[in-house]
Design a protein around this motif. Structure first.
Motif, PDB file in Angstrom:
ATOM      1  N   ASP A  69      10.600  -3.134  -4.747  1.00  0.00           N
ATOM      2  CA  ASP A  69      11.966  -3.611  -5.010  1.00  0.00           C
ATOM      3  C   ASP A  69      11.957  -5.108  -5.291  1.00  0.00           C
ATOM      4  O   ASP A  69      12.614  -5.595  -6.208  1.00  0.00           O
ATOM      5  CB  ASP A  69      12.879  -3.350  -3.794  1.00  0.00           C
ATOM      6  CG  ASP A  69      13.295  -1.888  -3.733  1.00  0.00           C
ATOM      7  OD1 ASP A  69      13.070  -1.176  -4.743  1.00  0.00           O
ATOM      8  OD2 ASP A  69      13.814  -1.469  -2.688  1.00  0.00           O
ATOM      9  N   HIS A 103      12.702 -10.553 -17.540  1.00  0.00           N
ATOM     10  CA  HIS A 103      11.918  -9.497 -18.188  1.00  0.00           C
ATOM     11  C   HIS A 103      12.583  -8.132 -18.038  1.00  0.00           C
ATOM     12  O   HIS A 103      13.341  -7.907 -17.093  1.00  0.00           O
ATOM     13  CB  HIS A 103      10.507  -9.453 -17.579  1.00  0.00           C
ATOM     14  CG  HIS A 103       9.757 -10.726 -17.797  1.00  0.00           C
ATOM     15  ND1 HIS A 103       9.161 -11.037 -19.002  1.00  0.00           N
ATOM     16  CD2 HIS A 103       9.529 -11.794 -16.977  1.00  0.00           C
ATOM     17  CE1 HIS A 103       8.595 -12.237 -18.909  1.00  0.00           C
ATOM     18  NE2 HIS A 103       8.810 -12.715 -17.694  1.00  0.00           N
ATOM     19  N   SER A 104      12.268  -7.239 -18.962  1.00  0.00           N
ATOM     20  CA  SER A 104      12.852  -5.899 -18.894  1.00  0.00           C
ATOM     21  C   SER A 104      12.325  -5.174 -17.665  1.00  0.00           C
ATOM     22  O   SER A 104      11.239  -5.474 -17.166  1.00  0.00           O
ATOM     23  CB  SER A 104      12.473  -5.045 -20.101  1.00  0.00           C
ATOM     24  OG  SER A 104      12.371  -5.812 -21.228  1.00  0.00           O
ATOM     25  N   ARG A 105      13.099  -4.184 -17.248  1.00  0.00           N
ATOM     26  CA  ARG A 105      12.797  -3.451 -16.013  1.00  0.00           C
ATOM     27  C   ARG A 105      11.410  -2.809 -16.025  1.00  0.00           C
ATOM     28  O   ARG A 105      10.716  -2.796 -15.016  1.00  0.00           O
ATOM     29  CB  ARG A 105      13.861  -2.359 -15.843  1.00  0.00           C
ATOM     30  CG  ARG A 105      14.581  -2.449 -14.540  1.00  0.00           C
ATOM     31  CD  ARG A 105      15.367  -1.222 -14.199  1.00  0.00           C
ATOM     32  NE  ARG A 105      14.879  -0.568 -12.980  1.00  0.00           N
ATOM     33  CZ  ARG A 105      14.888  -1.124 -11.778  1.00  0.00           C
ATOM     34  NH1 ARG A 105      15.364  -2.345 -11.597  1.00  0.00           N
ATOM     35  NH2 ARG A 105      14.426  -0.459 -10.738  1.00  0.00           N
ATOM     36  N   TYR A 106      11.028  -2.270 -17.196  1.00  0.00           N
ATOM     37  CA  TYR A 106       9.766  -1.516 -17.206  1.00  0.00           C
ATOM     38  C   TYR A 106       8.536  -2.398 -16.993  1.00  0.00           C
ATOM     39  O   TYR A 106       7.466  -1.909 -16.674  1.00  0.00           O
ATOM     40  CB  TYR A 106       9.640  -0.695 -18.501  1.00  0.00           C
ATOM     41  CG  TYR A 106       9.313  -1.503 -19.731  1.00  0.00           C
ATOM     42  CD1 TYR A 106      10.314  -2.155 -20.450  1.00  0.00           C
ATOM     43  CD2 TYR A 106       7.998  -1.615 -20.177  1.00  0.00           C
ATOM     44  CE1 TYR A 106      10.026  -2.892 -21.581  1.00  0.00           C
ATOM     45  CE2 TYR A 106       7.689  -2.352 -21.316  1.00  0.00           C
ATOM     46  CZ  TYR A 106       8.705  -2.996 -22.011  1.00  0.00           C
ATOM     47  OH  TYR A 106       8.411  -3.731 -23.114  1.00  0.00           O
ATOM     48  N   ARG A 107       8.703  -3.707 -17.137  1.00  0.00           N
ATOM     49  CA  ARG A 107       7.560  -4.605 -16.914  1.00  0.00           C
ATOM     50  C   ARG A 107       7.075  -4.544 -15.460  1.00  0.00           C
ATOM     51  O   ARG A 107       5.876  -4.666 -15.203  1.00  0.00           O
ATOM     52  CB  ARG A 107       7.940  -6.051 -17.255  1.00  0.00           C
ATOM     53  CG  ARG A 107       8.232  -6.287 -18.724  1.00  0.00           C
ATOM     54  CD  ARG A 107       6.985  -6.108 -19.566  1.00  0.00           C
ATOM     55  NE  ARG A 107       7.234  -6.432 -20.952  1.00  0.00           N
ATOM     56  CZ  ARG A 107       6.437  -6.081 -21.960  1.00  0.00           C
ATOM     57  NH1 ARG A 107       5.332  -5.359 -21.716  1.00  0.00           N
ATOM     58  NH2 ARG A 107       6.712  -6.418 -23.185  1.00  0.00           N
ATOM     59  N   ALA A 108       8.017  -4.369 -14.522  1.00  0.00           N
ATOM     60  CA  ALA A 108       7.610  -4.289 -13.107  1.00  0.00           C
ATOM     61  C   ALA A 108       6.742  -3.053 -12.900  1.00  0.00           C
ATOM     62  O   ALA A 108       5.735  -3.099 -12.184  1.00  0.00           O
ATOM     63  CB  ALA A 108       8.836  -4.242 -12.205  1.00  0.00           C
ATOM     64  N   HIS A 144      10.588  -5.830  -8.741  1.00  0.00           N
ATOM     65  CA  HIS A 144      11.592  -5.566  -9.778  1.00  0.00           C
ATOM     66  C   HIS A 144      12.588  -6.715  -9.868  1.00  0.00           C
ATOM     67  O   HIS A 144      12.900  -7.214 -10.951  1.00  0.00           O
ATOM     68  CB  HIS A 144      12.343  -4.258  -9.475  1.00  0.00           C
ATOM     69  CG  HIS A 144      11.625  -3.044  -9.981  1.00  0.00           C
ATOM     70  ND1 HIS A 144      10.862  -2.233  -9.175  1.00  0.00           N
ATOM     71  CD2 HIS A 144      11.531  -2.508 -11.220  1.00  0.00           C
ATOM     72  CE1 HIS A 144      10.337  -1.261  -9.891  1.00  0.00           C
ATOM     73  NE2 HIS A 144      10.720  -1.395 -11.146  1.00  0.00           N
ATOM     74  N   THR A 145      13.094  -7.139  -8.696  1.00  0.00           N
ATOM     75  CA  THR A 145      14.092  -8.216  -8.676  1.00  0.00           C
ATOM     76  C   THR A 145      13.516  -9.498  -9.266  1.00  0.00           C
ATOM     77  O   THR A 145      14.149 -10.169 -10.074  1.00  0.00           O
ATOM     78  CB  THR A 145      14.537  -8.482  -7.213  1.00  0.00           C
ATOM     79  OG1 THR A 145      14.887  -7.228  -6.651  1.00  0.00           O
ATOM     80  CG2 THR A 145      15.693  -9.437  -7.134  1.00  0.00           C
ATOM     81  N   GLU A 158      13.127  -9.350 -13.006  1.00  0.00           N
ATOM     82  CA  GLU A 158      14.459  -9.414 -13.647  1.00  0.00           C
ATOM     83  C   GLU A 158      14.990 -10.840 -13.647  1.00  0.00           C
ATOM     84  O   GLU A 158      15.518 -11.316 -14.648  1.00  0.00           O
ATOM     85  CB  GLU A 158      15.443  -8.473 -12.943  1.00  0.00           C
ATOM     86  CG  GLU A 158      15.509  -7.110 -13.632  1.00  0.00           C
ATOM     87  CD  GLU A 158      16.347  -6.109 -12.865  1.00  0.00           C
ATOM     88  OE1 GLU A 158      17.470  -6.467 -12.451  1.00  0.00           O
ATOM     89  OE2 GLU A 158      15.856  -4.981 -12.674  1.00  0.00           O
ATOM     90  N   GLN A 159      14.800 -11.517 -12.485  1.00  0.00           N
ATOM     91  CA  GLN A 159      15.234 -12.933 -12.399  1.00  0.00           C
ATOM     92  C   GLN A 159      14.539 -13.782 -13.455  1.00  0.00           C
ATOM     93  O   GLN A 159      15.095 -14.729 -13.983  1.00  0.00           O
ATOM     94  CB  GLN A 159      14.894 -13.508 -11.019  1.00  0.00           C
ATOM     95  CG  GLN A 159      15.874 -13.156  -9.935  1.00  0.00           C
ATOM     96  CD  GLN A 159      15.320 -13.539  -8.547  1.00  0.00           C
ATOM     97  OE1 GLN A 159      14.218 -14.073  -8.416  1.00  0.00           O
ATOM     98  NE2 GLN A 159      16.104 -13.238  -7.523  1.00  0.00           N
TER      99      GLN A 159
END
Ligand code: SAH
Length: 345
Positions: free
Chosen positions: A13, A24-29, A16-17, A20-21
Motif C-alpha cells: 500500500d 506515476h501510473s498505478r501499474y508501476r507499483a 502504491h501511495t 502515485e505521489q
C-alpha cells in the motif's frame, strides 16, 4: 543523521501511495513489486521496464536492499549458509536448503541475538541486541532466492519471532502475497521458545503460519533447566495456548524436541512426553543436538534418535526427524554469527 531506508521496509500500500505521489501510473507499483519479490532484483538499475525518472527517484530516496552478503558457505549436500550484514554493522544468518527441483526451504532470522538464553543455543549466547525490521527479514529471502524459487520458509533462525510480532506479520504478508512470493500460508513456519503472549497475539491476528514450539523436555522441572523461559511460561499454560491456536488454524502444532543423550531421551522421558502430548493435537519433530560451545552434553548417535522416535511412534504420534543439514559447515543456529562477532572483537 538522515538514515536512508530500504525500499523493502514499505508495505505494498505504501509503495502504491509513494509512486502515485511521485506522479506515476498505478501499474508501476506492481512492476516494482515484481522486480523486488519475483525477480529479487537488488539494484534499481536492473529494473529495465521502469521509467528512468522513477529509477532516479527510487535511488535518490531508498536503498534497494537492507542487507549485504558477507559470506556464504556451501555444504557437500547443497545447503548454503549465509552471513548477512545490516546497515548498522550487525550480523545475521540465513540458510538455504534446496531439495531437488521442487522444494527449496530457507531458514531466516528475526532478531539480532535472542533474549531467551536457552542453554544449548548459540543465538542467545551474546544476549539480545535488537529486532530486525521487516525489510531485513524479507531481504534475507530475496538474497537467498537467486538460484531457485522458494517453496517453504522456516522462521527458525536467530531470535524469537513472536517478540518481533509487527515486523513478522508484515513479512508474512509479503511471503504469502500473490504479487510477491505467493508461498502457501502453511508453508511458512514460525518457531517459538514458548512465548505465550506471542502465541496469544498470533491467535488475535489474522495470519496463520504453521506453529512450531521448542518443547525439548516433557516436564517443567527438566524444561526449566535448559529453557529459562519456562520459569515464566510453564508447560501447562503453553500447551493450553497452543491448543487454542491448533483449533483456530485447524492444524496440529509441531513440537520440536532436541534429543540430548542422558538428559531427555530415556524411556521415562518418552512416557512423560506421550502423556503430555496425547491430550493435544500435536506432531513431534525430533532434532539431534548440534554441538555448541559451553553446553556439555554430546550429540546423539543415529540409533539413539531412532530409538527415541520408535517409542513415540508406537504411541501413535507423527514423529519426524530433522537431520541437521550443513553440520559440516557449522549451520547450527547462531554459530556463524557467533564466529564472525568473535573475529571482529
Ligand atoms: N527462538 C525460536 C526460534 C529459533 S531456534 C525457538 O526457540 O524456537 C530454532 C530451533 O533450533 C529451536 O527449536 C531451537 O531450540 C533449536 N536449536 C537451538 N540450538 C540448537 C542446538 N544446538 N541443537 C539443536 N537444535 C537447536
Amino acid at each position: 543523521m538522515n538514515v536512508r531506508h530500504s525500499i523493502s521496509e514499505l508495505s505494498f500500500d505504501e509503495l502504491h501511495t509513494k509512486l502515485e505521489q511521485w506522479g506515476h501510473s498505478r501499474y508501476r507499483a506492481g512492476q516494482l513489486i515484481g522486480w523486488l519479490y519475483k525477480h529479487n532484483a537488488v539494484s534499481f538499475d536492473l529494473m529495465s521496464n521502469l521509467p528512468k525518472q522513477l529509477i532516479a527517484q527510487l535511488s535518490e530516496e531508498y536503498d534497494c536492499c537492507s542487507l549485504s552478503v558477507v559470506k556464504t558457505i556451501t555444504s557437500g549436500e547443497g545447503t548454503v549458509k549465509y552471513l548477512f550484514q545490516t546497515v548498522d554493522g550487525q550480523y545475521i544468518e540465513g540458510v538455504s536448503m534446496p531439495d531437488g527441483d521442487l522444494r527449496h526451504t530457507v531458514c531466516i532470522s528475526t532478531q539480532i541475538g535472542c533474549p531467551w538464553g536457552c542453554l544449548f543455543c548459540a543465538s542467545g549466547k551474546h544476549g539480545f541486541v535488537r529486532n530486525l525490521s521487516v525489510g531485513e527479514i524479507v531481504d534475507q529471502v530475496r538474497l537467498m532466492s537467486s538460484n531457485q524459487p522458494i517453496s517453504n520458509i522456516v522462521i527458525m533462525g536467530g531470535g524469537e519471532p513472536l517478540m518481533n510480532f509487527k515486523q513478522l506479520e508484515a513479512a508474512y504478508r509479503i511471503f504469502t502475497d500473490d504479487a510477491a512470493y505467493a508461498i502457501g500460508k502453511r508453508r511458512v513456519s514460525v518457531s517459538t521458545a514458548g512465548y505465550v503472549p506471542g502465541i496469544e497475539q498470533l491467535i488475535r491476528s489474522d495470519i496463520r503460519p504453521q506453529l512450531a514450539v521448542s518443547l525439548h523436555a516433557p516436564t517443567d522441572d527438566k524444561r526449566s533447566q535448559v529453557l529459562p523461559i519456562n520459569h515464566k511460561y510453564p508447560i501447562n499454560k503453553l500447551m493450553e495456548t497452543c491448543k487454542k491456536y491448533a483449533q483456530l488454524s485447524r492444524r496440529p502444532v509441531s513440537f520440536e524436541y532436541i534429543v540430548i543423550p542422558g538428559f531427555n531421551n530415556g524411556d521415562d522421558d518418552a512416557r512423560a512426553l506421550v502423556k503430555l502430548l496425547k491430550k493435544y493435537p500435536a506432531k513431534i519433530n525430533l532434532i539431534p543436538l548440534n554441538p555448541v560451545e559451553g553446553f556439555s552434553y554430546r550429540c546423539p548417535t543415529e540409533e539413539e534418535v531412532y530409538e527415541f522416535q520408535s517409542m513415540l511412534l508406537s504411541a501413535g504420534f507423527v514423529v519426524t526427524i530433522r537431520w541437521s543439514k550443513g553440520q559440516d559447515i557449522g549451520a547450527a543456529c547462531g554459530q556463524l554469527r557467533s564466529a564472525q562477532s568473535q573475529s571482529d572483537l
